[in-house]
Motif scaffolding. Structure first.
Motif: not given
Length: 320
Positions: A3-4, A7, A10-12, A14-16, A275-277
């Motif tokens: 999904n990068s 987004e 926004a992809y970068w 993420r809290w992950q 992009d996954t928890p």
């Protein structure tokens, strides 16, 4: 597809991402400190090209390394011809190339060692001395020894150690590079092949990660050739060089992050996606699994030096 591309920034954010970055940075920092502080036993030039089998001529080790290099180079050429530069998108190709570099270095250094040995160069005396010294130590009867006999044996070993360092020639930059590449390969090929055969083939196969003859050979012969070389060579395998193995994998992760930050959208391995928890857990598991992979190769080398002298006491020369 990730999904990068949809987004963007926004992809970068993420809290992950910072958590996974920390999982990469911490091992990199710790292993850098380990490399600086570690004190390894001296590596001698003879260790690089002499077999651990008493009656095996070093020329046979040279021939084997040259044969392994040619076979690996043939598969490397086939992979690059098939996928071009895209082949280096995968950790497999990185590790495969590293194994090929090891056998290239090993072939050149073995050729030099055989030339030195046949010409009777002074540094070859270290080989002859080492064989005689090990014969002497292995022929001492250890069962039922008196205290005085044990003390005498200890003195002999201590004196022979100093004499050995005086006679044998220390390995230079290329020798230490060869040993470092060898040990990095040891952990990397086990990690690559175990993940491929136990995770990717059963659960994650697709058009890019599918199984064919070339891929199967690359994920099998890399370990086979290296293990056979281990069965023949006299190289030590200290634990602290796991640091190079970890840094090698961290370098690959950094490479993947950089090219994705530059616009690439597809991750070669699903467990590297951010992009996954579950991403931090995957990264943590991948970091931890380096320890058993490298440890397994250490056990193989230790088993070689402990079991083979018992099975072949007159033929096998213990490395360290």
């Amino acid at each position: 597809m990730s999904n990068s591309d949809k987004e963007g920034l926004a992809y970068w954010l993420r809290w992950q991402v910072p958590v996974c970055a920390l999982i990469i940075l911490v091992p990199t920092s710790l292993t850098s400190c380990l490399i600086k502080k570690a004190k390894a036993k001296p590596l001698f030039l003879d260790d690089l090209w002499t077999p651990c089998w008493r009656k095996l001529n070093p020329v046979w080790l040279l021939i084997y390394r040259a044969f392994a290099f040619l076979c690996l180079a043939f598969m490397f050429e086939a992979a690059v011809a098939l996928d071009g530069a895209f082949a280096f998108y995968f950790y497999t190709q990185w590790t495969f190339t590293l194994v090929m570099v090891y056998f290239a270095l090993g072939t050149v250094i073995s050729a030099y060692g055989c030339w030195v040995y046949t010409k009777g160069h002074p540094s070859a005396n270290g080989v002859r001395y080492e064989i005689l010294k090990r014969d002497m130590e292995e022929n001492i009867i250890t069962n039922g020894m008196t205290y005085r006999e044990k003390e005498t044996k200890g003195n002999i070993k201590l004196q022979s150690h100093y004499v050995e360092e005086e006679i044998q020639q220390r390995a230079g930059f290329w020798g230490y590079l060869m040993q470092t590449v060898y040990q990095t390969c040891g952990g990397a090929v086990l990690l690559t092949d175990i993940v491929f055969w136990c995770v990717i083939v059963p659960f994650l196969s697709d058009a890019h990660l599918g199984l064919n003859t070339l891929i199967a050979c690359m994920h099998t012969l890399n370990a086979v050739f290296l293990l056979l070389d281990t069965a023949l060579n006299s190289l030590p395998f200290p634990w602290f060089r796991i640091a190079y193995f970890i840094q090698w994998s961290c370098l690959y992760c950094v490479f993947q992050w950089v090219i994705h930050a530059c616009g690439f959208t597809w991750w070669p391995y699903p467990f590297l996606e951010l992009d996954t928890p579950w991403a931090p857990l995957w990264y943590f598991v991948l970091a931890v699994v380096h320890i058993p992979c490298y440890g397994l190769y250490v056990l193989i080398v230790e088993a070689k030096n402990s079991i083979l002298p018992t099975l072949f006491p007159r033929a096998f020369i213990r490395s360290y």
